[in-house]
Design a protein around this motif. Structure first.
Motif, short mmCIF file in Angstrom:
data_model
loop_
_atom_site.label_atom_id
_atom_site.label_comp_id
_atom_site.label_asym_id
_atom_site.label_seq_id
_atom_site.Cartn_x
_atom_site.Cartn_y
_atom_site.Cartn_z
N SER A 73 0.83 -1.20 0.00
CA SER A 73 0.00 0.00 0.00
C SER A 73 0.87 1.26 0.00
N LEU A 74 1.95 1.23 0.76
CA LEU A 74 2.88 2.36 0.79
C LEU A 74 3.47 2.61 -0.59
N TRP A 75 3.88 1.55 -1.30
CA TRP A 75 4.43 1.70 -2.64
C TRP A 75 3.39 2.32 -3.59
N LEU A 76 2.17 1.83 -3.53
CA LEU A 76 1.13 2.38 -4.41
C LEU A 76 0.87 3.86 -4.11
N HIS A 77 0.86 4.20 -2.84
CA HIS A 77 0.59 5.59 -2.49
C HIS A 77 1.77 6.50 -2.79
N ARG A 78 2.98 5.98 -2.72
CA ARG A 78 4.13 6.78 -3.15
C ARG A 78 4.03 7.07 -4.64
N ALA A 79 3.53 6.09 -5.40
CA ALA A 79 3.36 6.29 -6.84
C ALA A 79 2.35 7.40 -7.13
N LEU A 80 1.40 7.60 -6.23
CA LEU A 80 0.41 8.67 -6.39
C LEU A 80 1.03 10.07 -6.29
N LEU A 81 2.18 10.16 -5.66
CA LEU A 81 2.78 11.47 -5.43
C LEU A 81 3.00 12.24 -6.73
N GLY A 82 3.45 11.54 -7.78
CA GLY A 82 3.68 12.21 -9.06
C GLY A 82 2.41 12.85 -9.58
N ALA A 83 1.32 12.10 -9.59
CA ALA A 83 0.04 12.63 -10.06
C ALA A 83 -0.42 13.78 -9.18
N LEU A 84 -0.23 13.64 -7.87
CA LEU A 84 -0.65 14.68 -6.93
C LEU A 84 0.12 15.97 -7.15
N ARG A 89 -5.32 19.60 -7.65
CA ARG A 89 -6.78 19.80 -7.61
C ARG A 89 -7.52 18.59 -8.14
N GLY A 90 -7.08 18.06 -9.28
CA GLY A 90 -7.75 16.92 -9.89
C GLY A 90 -7.67 15.66 -9.02
N LEU A 92 -7.08 15.48 -5.72
CA LEU A 92 -7.84 15.65 -4.48
C LEU A 92 -9.35 15.63 -4.76
N GLN A 93 -9.76 16.14 -5.91
CA GLN A 93 -11.18 16.10 -6.25
C GLN A 93 -11.63 14.65 -6.49
N ALA A 94 -10.79 13.86 -7.14
CA ALA A 94 -11.12 12.44 -7.35
C ALA A 94 -11.31 11.74 -6.00
N ALA A 95 -10.44 12.04 -5.05
CA ALA A 95 -10.55 11.44 -3.72
C ALA A 95 -11.83 11.92 -3.03
N LYS A 96 -12.13 13.21 -3.13
CA LYS A 96 -13.37 13.74 -2.53
C LYS A 96 -14.60 13.08 -3.14
N ASP A 97 -14.57 12.90 -4.46
CA ASP A 97 -15.71 12.25 -5.14
C ASP A 97 -15.87 10.81 -4.65
N ASN A 98 -14.76 10.09 -4.52
CA ASN A 98 -14.82 8.71 -4.01
C ASN A 98 -15.39 8.69 -2.59
N ILE A 99 -14.93 9.61 -1.76
CA ILE A 99 -15.42 9.67 -0.38
C ILE A 99 -16.93 9.88 -0.37
N ALA A 100 -17.41 10.84 -1.16
CA ALA A 100 -18.85 11.14 -1.19
C ALA A 100 -19.65 9.92 -1.65
N GLY A 121 -10.84 15.08 6.35
CA GLY A 121 -10.12 16.08 7.13
C GLY A 121 -8.70 16.29 6.64
N VAL A 122 -8.01 15.21 6.30
CA VAL A 122 -6.64 15.31 5.79
C VAL A 122 -6.64 16.10 4.49
N ILE A 123 -7.57 15.78 3.60
CA ILE A 123 -7.64 16.47 2.31
C ILE A 123 -7.95 17.95 2.51
N GLU A 124 -8.85 18.27 3.43
CA GLU A 124 -9.17 19.67 3.72
C GLU A 124 -7.97 20.42 4.26
N ASP A 125 -7.06 19.72 4.95
CA ASP A 125 -5.85 20.35 5.48
C ASP A 125 -4.83 20.69 4.40
N GLY A 126 -5.00 20.15 3.20
CA GLY A 126 -4.15 20.53 2.08
C GLY A 126 -3.17 19.46 1.62
N VAL A 127 -2.51 19.78 0.54
CA VAL A 127 -1.61 18.84 -0.15
C VAL A 127 -0.50 18.34 0.77
#
Length: 181
Positions: A73-84, A89-90, A92-100, A121-127
């Motif tokens: 899971s850590l490896w997959l989330h590190r891979a997300l850093l490039g996209a982030l 905005r895109g 974080l919006q995808a994550a917000k949409d999934n949450i909703a 809450g983490v997403i609202e606190d920023g990148v």
């Protein structure tokens, strides 16, 4: 000429620890450290009758252990850093949409919704806060990654490449695993 080499020799000695030093670091008895060395659980070198242990080998013992799933899971989330970093905005919006969406699919009093609320809450606190959780080695970050709202952010081919690289890394570090990553 000896004085020129003295700092080098000093740093070499700083890299090696006595069994007493290791015992103090680990919070165990010196005899326990000797036993770890004798069983091969801690690599040591003998200098005369004394055991010396590399500082980096002691550091490996004090690192928090993670399961294969947590590290994957850590490896997959590190891979997300490039996209982030490219499209904060895109992503974080995808994550917000999934949450909703996911909140409507789970019991409001269940653990899944609690994790989704924490992610919100983490997403609202920023990148910067999101990056901390995506890469954090603490227990809370690990739990949140196991309940990640970032599904669909990585393209399928990139996700497969990350999983393949992780599997190769895991097998190098821990030996072959019976199930695929």
């Amino acid at each position: 000429m000896f004085l020129v080499f003295a700092p080098i020799m000093e740093s070499m000695h700083d890299d090696w620890l006595s069994t007493g030093d290791v015992a103090a670091i680990l919070g165990v008895s010196r005899q326990h450290v000797v036993d770890l060395c004798d069983r091969g659980e801690l690599i040591c070198t003998k200098v005369g009758a004394h055991r010396r242990i590399r500082r980096r080998d002691v550091a490996r013992m004090t690192k928090p252990s993670v399961t294969r799933e947590q590290e994957k899971s850590l490896w997959l989330h590190r891979a997300l850093l490039g996209a982030l970093m490219v499209d904060p905005r895109g992503v974080l919006q995808a994550a917000k949409d999934n949450i909703a969406t996911w909140k409507t699919m789970h019991r409001p009093d269940g653990m899944t919704v609690r994790y989704l609320d924490q992610w919100q809450g983490v997403i609202e606190d920023g990148v910067h806060e999101v990056v901390e959780v995506l890469t954090g080695m603490d227990e809370q970050s690990s739990e949140l990654r196991q309940n990640s709202p970032f599904a669909g952010v990585l393209p399928d081919e990139e996700r497969r490449q990350v999983l393949r690289a992780f599997r190769e890394h895991w097998e190098r570090e821990h030996g072959p695993v019976g199930t695929a990553a």
